[in-house]
Design a protein around this motif. Structure first.
Motif, PDB file in Angstrom:
ATOM      1  N   UNK A 234      -6.682   9.421 -28.160  1.00 22.25           N
ATOM      2  CA  UNK A 234      -6.822   8.575 -26.979  1.00 22.25           C
ATOM      3  C   UNK A 234      -5.877   9.057 -25.889  1.00 22.25           C
ATOM      4  N   UNK A 235      -6.312   8.929 -24.627  1.00 23.32           N
ATOM      5  CA  UNK A 235      -5.453   9.217 -23.476  1.00 23.32           C
ATOM      6  C   UNK A 235      -5.762   8.191 -22.394  1.00 23.32           C
ATOM      7  N   UNK A 236      -4.719   7.746 -21.669  1.00 25.13           N
ATOM      8  CA  UNK A 236      -4.914   6.766 -20.606  1.00 25.13           C
ATOM      9  C   UNK A 236      -3.948   7.037 -19.461  1.00 25.13           C
ATOM     10  N   UNK A 237      -4.457   6.903 -18.234  1.00 24.49           N
ATOM     11  CA  UNK A 237      -3.671   7.081 -17.022  1.00 24.49           C
ATOM     12  C   UNK A 237      -3.674   5.767 -16.242  1.00 24.49           C
ATOM     13  N   UNK A 238      -2.576   5.461 -15.563  1.00 24.39           N
ATOM     14  CA  UNK A 238      -2.538   4.286 -14.703  1.00 24.39           C
ATOM     15  C   UNK A 238      -1.713   4.585 -13.461  1.00 24.39           C
ATOM     16  N   UNK A 239      -2.080   3.880 -12.373  1.00 28.44           N
ATOM     17  CA  UNK A 239      -1.417   4.114 -11.087  1.00 28.44           C
ATOM     18  C   UNK A 239      -1.422   2.806 -10.298  1.00 28.44           C
ATOM     19  N   UNK A 240      -0.287   2.417  -9.711  1.00 29.11           N
ATOM     20  CA  UNK A 240      -0.250   1.159  -8.949  1.00 29.11           C
ATOM     21  C   UNK A 240      -0.876   1.322  -7.569  1.00 29.11           C
ATOM     22  N   UNK A 241      -1.822   0.423  -7.259  1.00 26.93           N
ATOM     23  CA  UNK A 241      -2.476   0.429  -5.952  1.00 26.93           C
ATOM     24  C   UNK A 241      -2.570  -1.004  -5.446  1.00 26.93           C
ATOM     25  N   UNK A 242      -1.920  -1.284  -4.339  1.00 30.97           N
ATOM     26  CA  UNK A 242      -1.981  -2.589  -3.677  1.00 30.97           C
ATOM     27  C   UNK A 242      -1.629  -3.732  -4.628  1.00 30.97           C
ATOM     28  N   UNK A 243      -0.651  -3.502  -5.473  1.00 32.85           N
ATOM     29  CA  UNK A 243      -0.219  -4.538  -6.397  1.00 32.85           C
ATOM     30  C   UNK A 243      -0.985  -4.573  -7.701  1.00 32.85           C
TER      31      UNK A 243
ATOM     32  N   UNK B  28       0.814  -1.210   0.000  1.00 33.55           N
ATOM     33  CA  UNK B  28       0.000   0.000   0.000  1.00 33.55           C
ATOM     34  C   UNK B  28       0.851   1.265   0.000  1.00 33.55           C
ATOM     35  N   UNK B  29       2.139   1.145  -0.319  1.00 31.70           N
ATOM     36  CA  UNK B  29       3.037   2.300  -0.293  1.00 31.70           C
ATOM     37  C   UNK B  29       2.559   3.413  -1.215  1.00 31.70           C
ATOM     38  N   UNK B  30       2.054   3.059  -2.399  1.00 32.04           N
ATOM     39  CA  UNK B  30       1.644   4.087  -3.360  1.00 32.04           C
ATOM     40  C   UNK B  30       0.414   4.848  -2.891  1.00 32.04           C
ATOM     41  N   UNK B  31      -0.347   4.250  -1.950  1.00 30.03           N
ATOM     42  CA  UNK B  31      -1.523   4.932  -1.393  1.00 30.03           C
ATOM     43  C   UNK B  31      -1.131   5.747  -0.170  1.00 30.03           C
ATOM     44  N   UNK B  32      -0.345   5.151   0.707  1.00 27.53           N
ATOM     45  CA  UNK B  32       0.068   5.837   1.928  1.00 27.53           C
ATOM     46  C   UNK B  32       1.055   6.962   1.652  1.00 27.53           C
TER      47      UNK B  32
ATOM     48  N   UNK C 148       1.577   8.759  -1.690  1.00 23.78           N
ATOM     49  CA  UNK C 148       1.314   8.999  -3.118  1.00 23.78           C
ATOM     50  C   UNK C 148       2.393   9.858  -3.766  1.00 23.78           C
ATOM     51  N   UNK C 149       2.689   9.535  -5.026  1.00 26.26           N
ATOM     52  CA  UNK C 149       3.715  10.286  -5.749  1.00 26.26           C
ATOM     53  C   UNK C 149       3.378  10.322  -7.234  1.00 26.26           C
ATOM     54  N   UNK C 150       3.598  11.460  -7.844  1.00 27.49           N
ATOM     55  CA  UNK C 150       3.368  11.602  -9.284  1.00 27.49           C
ATOM     56  C   UNK C 150       4.296  10.676 -10.064  1.00 27.49           C
ATOM     57  N   UNK C 151       5.429  10.329  -9.488  1.00 31.36           N
ATOM     58  CA  UNK C 151       6.369   9.446 -10.181  1.00 31.36           C
ATOM     59  C   UNK C 151       5.783   8.061 -10.427  1.00 31.36           C
ATOM     60  N   UNK C 152       4.743   7.691  -9.672  1.00 32.23           N
ATOM     61  CA  UNK C 152       4.089   6.400  -9.863  1.00 32.23           C
ATOM     62  C   UNK C 152       3.048   6.432 -10.984  1.00 32.23           C
ATOM     63  N   UNK C 153       2.697   7.623 -11.418  1.00 31.50           N
ATOM     64  CA  UNK C 153       1.652   7.786 -12.423  1.00 31.50           C
ATOM     65  C   UNK C 153       2.213   7.590 -13.828  1.00 31.50           C
ATOM     66  N   UNK C 154       1.544   6.752 -14.616  1.00 25.02           N
ATOM     67  CA  UNK C 154       1.916   6.560 -16.020  1.00 25.02           C
ATOM     68  C   UNK C 154       0.854   7.193 -16.910  1.00 25.02           C
TER      69      UNK C 154
END
Length: 268
Positions: A65-74, A27-31, A33-39
């Motif tokens: 087309x545009x798409x965003x992704x972010x890692x959350x809990x794996x 849960x590091x990306x939630x606890x 949060x960082x823009x560096x995790x955003x694709x």
């Protein structure tokens, strides 16, 4: 059907919550949060036809087309938008569309599981007609690199259910991006190809209940792509689509479509 889908989604979310509490999902990306995790990825394409699941909906069109992704809990949680804008119309209600999607995928070794939702908005439909429908989907894909000495065929199998049209779609695909640098002397040159086979069945035909219909469709794409930079790629190529109706009583001819397309893609 909606009841079963909602039950399945609740089970998936409940399992994820349980794993998160046990510390099995990070849960590091939630606890923290960082823009560096955003694709972020985006593209603008032009296609001489808009064909979807074997059916032609428009002639020459722009497709941003545009798409965003972010890692959350794996999980890789994503959302995006895609649009088709016809540049030439034979009728006022032809082919204009905006699709909104959201989903999450989870990787287990070489296997990727994907669960999501798509909202289709037909922006130019006639005022007295339905201007939207929606899919839920689940897919499995495999990276074959470790099995085939670095050669990834990326086999995938997806199931879609349309909540409004009561359609079931099963689609399988294979694809690979060949490196052309050694042959052409241009390191950034590649040749991505893809083939797919699908089957669509519905409980209604033209809005008539219990009037079932189904058809098979297949297709392939082949492009030449060049990476201008680490973040930008251009590509162009040809596409082919075939549609075959399984119910001969409908008296609908098979359809063959051949067209071209080009795209500029960005990814960060």
């Amino acid at each position: 059907m909606k009841k079963y889908i909602l039950t399945f989604l609740a089970a998936v979310l409940g399992t994820g919550a349980a794993f998160a509490q046990d510390g099995k999902f990070p849960l590091d990306s939630v606890l923290n949060p960082s823009v560096s995790n955003l694709s972020v990825s985006a593209s603008v394409g032009i296609e001489s036809q808009y064909v979807f699941r074997g059916e032609k909906f428009a002639g020459i069109s722009l497709q941003p087309e545009v798409q965003l992704s972010y890692p959350i809990a794996g999980f890789d949680v994503y959302g995006g938008a895609w649009a088709n804008t016809p540049l030439q119309k034979k009728t006022p209600y032809e082919g204009a569309e905006v699709d909104l999607c959201a989903g999450a995928n989870y990787q287990i070794s070489a296997l990727t599981l994907d669960l999501g939702y798509v909202y289709y908005w037909y922006t130019d439909n006639a005022p007295d007609s339905i201007n939207h429908d929606q899919d839920v989907y689940f897919g499995i894909s495999l990276d074959t690199s470790s099995f085939l000495r670095g050669f990834n065929l990326n086999p995938a199998l997806y199931y879609f259910y349309n909540l409004d049209l009561k359609q079931h779609v099963i689609e399988a695909s294979l694809g690979h991006e060949f490196e052309l640098g050694a042959l052409a002397g241009i390191e950034a040159l590649t040749f991505p190809v893809r083939g797919y086979l699908g089957w669509l069945t519905a409980d209604e035909y033209e809005g008539i209940p219990d009037n079932k219909y189904s058809y098979w469709y297949a297709g392939a794409t082949a492009d030449v792509a060049y990476a201008l930079t680490e973040f930008c790629k251009i590509s162009a190529g040809v596409r082919y689509s075939y549609k075959h109706h399984g119910d001969e009583s409908l008296n609908i001819d098979d359809k063959h479509e051949i067209w071209w397309g080009a795209k500029v893609s960005f990814g960060f």
